[in-house]
Design a protein around this motif. Structure first.
Motif, PDB file in Angstrom:
ATOM      1  N   LEU A   1      52.604  42.208  33.004  1.00  0.00           N
ATOM      2  CA  LEU A   1      52.229  43.265  33.929  1.00  0.00           C
ATOM      3  C   LEU A   1      50.895  42.947  34.606  1.00  0.00           C
ATOM      4  CD1 LEU A   1      52.806  46.056  35.130  1.00  0.00           C
ATOM      5  CD2 LEU A   1      51.712  47.055  33.113  1.00  0.00           C
ATOM      6  N   ALA A   2      49.934  42.446  33.833  1.00  0.00           N
ATOM      7  CA  ALA A   2      48.633  42.085  34.395  1.00  0.00           C
ATOM      8  C   ALA A   2      48.796  41.001  35.461  1.00  0.00           C
ATOM      9  CB  ALA A   2      47.693  41.615  33.293  1.00  0.00           C
ATOM     10  N   ASP A   3      49.625  40.006  35.187  1.00  0.00           N
ATOM     11  CA  ASP A   3      49.876  38.937  36.167  1.00  0.00           C
ATOM     12  C   ASP A   3      50.479  39.500  37.449  1.00  0.00           C
ATOM     13  OD1 ASP A   3      48.898  37.048  34.391  1.00  0.00           O
ATOM     14  OD2 ASP A   3      50.884  36.379  33.742  1.00  0.00           O
ATOM     15  N   GLN A   4      51.403  40.444  37.313  1.00  0.00           N
ATOM     16  CA  GLN A   4      52.026  41.055  38.487  1.00  0.00           C
ATOM     17  C   GLN A   4      50.993  41.824  39.312  1.00  0.00           C
ATOM     18  OE1 GLN A   4      55.213  43.534  37.057  1.00  0.00           O
ATOM     19  NE2 GLN A   4      56.472  41.794  36.404  1.00  0.00           N
ATOM     20  N   ILE A   5      50.156  42.583  38.656  1.00  0.00           N
ATOM     21  CA  ILE A   5      49.157  43.388  39.368  1.00  0.00           C
ATOM     22  C   ILE A   5      48.156  42.484  40.072  1.00  0.00           C
ATOM     23  CG2 ILE A   5      47.219  44.988  39.059  1.00  0.00           C
ATOM     24  CD1 ILE A   5      48.921  46.269  36.771  1.00  0.00           C
TER      25      ILE A   5
ATOM     26  N   GLY B   1      48.580  39.496  41.049  1.00  0.00           N
ATOM     27  CA  GLY B   1      49.268  38.811  42.142  1.00  0.00           C
ATOM     28  C   GLY B   1      49.525  39.686  43.352  1.00  0.00           C
ATOM     29  N   LYS B   2      49.611  40.981  43.162  1.00  0.00           N
ATOM     30  CA  LYS B   2      49.977  41.887  44.277  1.00  0.00           C
ATOM     31  C   LYS B   2      48.807  42.662  44.870  1.00  0.00           C
ATOM     32  CE  LYS B   2      54.755  42.530  42.890  1.00  0.00           C
ATOM     33  NZ  LYS B   2      55.790  43.448  42.445  1.00  0.00           N
ATOM     34  N   VAL B   3      47.704  42.775  44.130  1.00  0.00           N
ATOM     35  CA  VAL B   3      46.582  43.579  44.614  1.00  0.00           C
ATOM     36  C   VAL B   3      45.429  42.637  45.003  1.00  0.00           C
ATOM     37  CG1 VAL B   3      44.915  45.386  44.026  1.00  0.00           C
ATOM     38  CG2 VAL B   3      47.245  45.492  43.109  1.00  0.00           C
ATOM     39  N   PRO B   4      45.198  42.509  46.308  1.00  0.00           N
ATOM     40  CA  PRO B   4      44.135  41.614  46.780  1.00  0.00           C
ATOM     41  C   PRO B   4      42.774  41.976  46.174  1.00  0.00           C
ATOM     42  CG  PRO B   4      45.458  42.382  48.609  1.00  0.00           C
ATOM     43  CD  PRO B   4      45.880  43.182  47.401  1.00  0.00           C
ATOM     44  N   GLY B   5      42.075  40.965  45.702  1.00  0.00           N
ATOM     45  CA  GLY B   5      40.736  41.176  45.139  1.00  0.00           C
ATOM     46  C   GLY B   5      40.730  41.662  43.697  1.00  0.00           C
ATOM     47  N   CYS B   6      41.894  41.907  43.157  1.00  0.00           N
ATOM     48  CA  CYS B   6      41.984  42.414  41.775  1.00  0.00           C
ATOM     49  C   CYS B   6      41.805  41.258  40.785  1.00  0.00           C
ATOM     50  CB  CYS B   6      43.347  43.065  41.580  1.00  0.00           C
ATOM     51  SG  CYS B   6      43.596  43.764  39.952  1.00  0.00           S
ATOM     52  N   ALA B   7      41.128  41.537  39.695  1.00  0.00           N
ATOM     53  CA  ALA B   7      40.945  40.543  38.628  1.00  0.00           C
ATOM     54  C   ALA B   7      40.882  41.266  37.305  1.00  0.00           C
ATOM     55  CB  ALA B   7      39.668  39.748  38.861  1.00  0.00           C
ATOM     56  N   LEU B   8      41.201  40.553  36.238  1.00  0.00           N
ATOM     57  CA  LEU B   8      41.092  41.140  34.904  1.00  0.00           C
ATOM     58  C   LEU B   8      39.634  41.157  34.462  1.00  0.00           C
ATOM     59  CD1 LEU B   8      44.164  39.514  33.127  1.00  0.00           C
ATOM     60  CD2 LEU B   8      43.970  41.810  34.093  1.00  0.00           C
ATOM     61  N   ALA B   9      39.260  42.213  33.799  1.00  0.00           N
ATOM     62  CA  ALA B   9      37.887  42.320  33.291  1.00  0.00           C
ATOM     63  C   ALA B   9      37.752  41.499  32.023  1.00  0.00           C
ATOM     64  CB  ALA B   9      37.536  43.777  33.004  1.00  0.00           C
TER      65      ALA B   9
END
Length: 126
Positions: free
Chosen positions: A112-116, A118-126
């Motif tokens: 799920l984290a990989d999908q998010i 990949g789809k949300v520009p500028g998003c990264a895991l904390a």
């Protein structure tokens, strides 16, 4: 026994008391910090022969630290999903879910984290 304030309990009310479960956040802590009086109270409860088990929604890392370093007999974390305690100097870890279930949940969360990401520009895991 009808619930009532702790301050109203008598010695006779407490003769069969074996231990104390307590919340951590905003009960033992003040503005996110464990205050000395609360730490001392935990130690005094243990000295009186009572088992002391704080409970929190915090993750395993916090529970590990608390079980190892606070004057407690164990700690429950992740809202009851796990509990850790010391036994003869060794940390014992217990979980509600068996390891295969936890591993599958981790796999699903990672997917799920990989999908998010990949789809949300500028998003990264904390």
């Amino acid at each position: 026994m009808t619930p009532r304030p702790v301050s109203s309990l008598t010695r006779e009310d407490l003769t069969d008391l074996k231990g104390v479960f307590c919340d951590i956040d905003d009960t033992l802590t003040w503005e996110g910090r464990l205050i000395p009086a609360a730490f001392q109270a935990l130690a005094e409860l243990q000295k009186a022969g009572l088992r002391v088990v704080p409970i929190t929604g915090r993750p395993a890392g916090w529970v590990d630290l608390i079980a190892r370093s606070w004057p407690v007999d164990g700690c429950v974390g992740e809202n009851g999903g796990l509990w850790f305690y010391m036994n003869n100097g060794k940390l014992i870890e217990r979980f509600v879910q068996p390891l295969p279930t936890r591993l599958e949940n981790r796999r699903r969360l990672d997917m799920l984290a990989d999908q998010i990401v990949g789809k949300v520009p500028g998003c990264a895991l904390a």
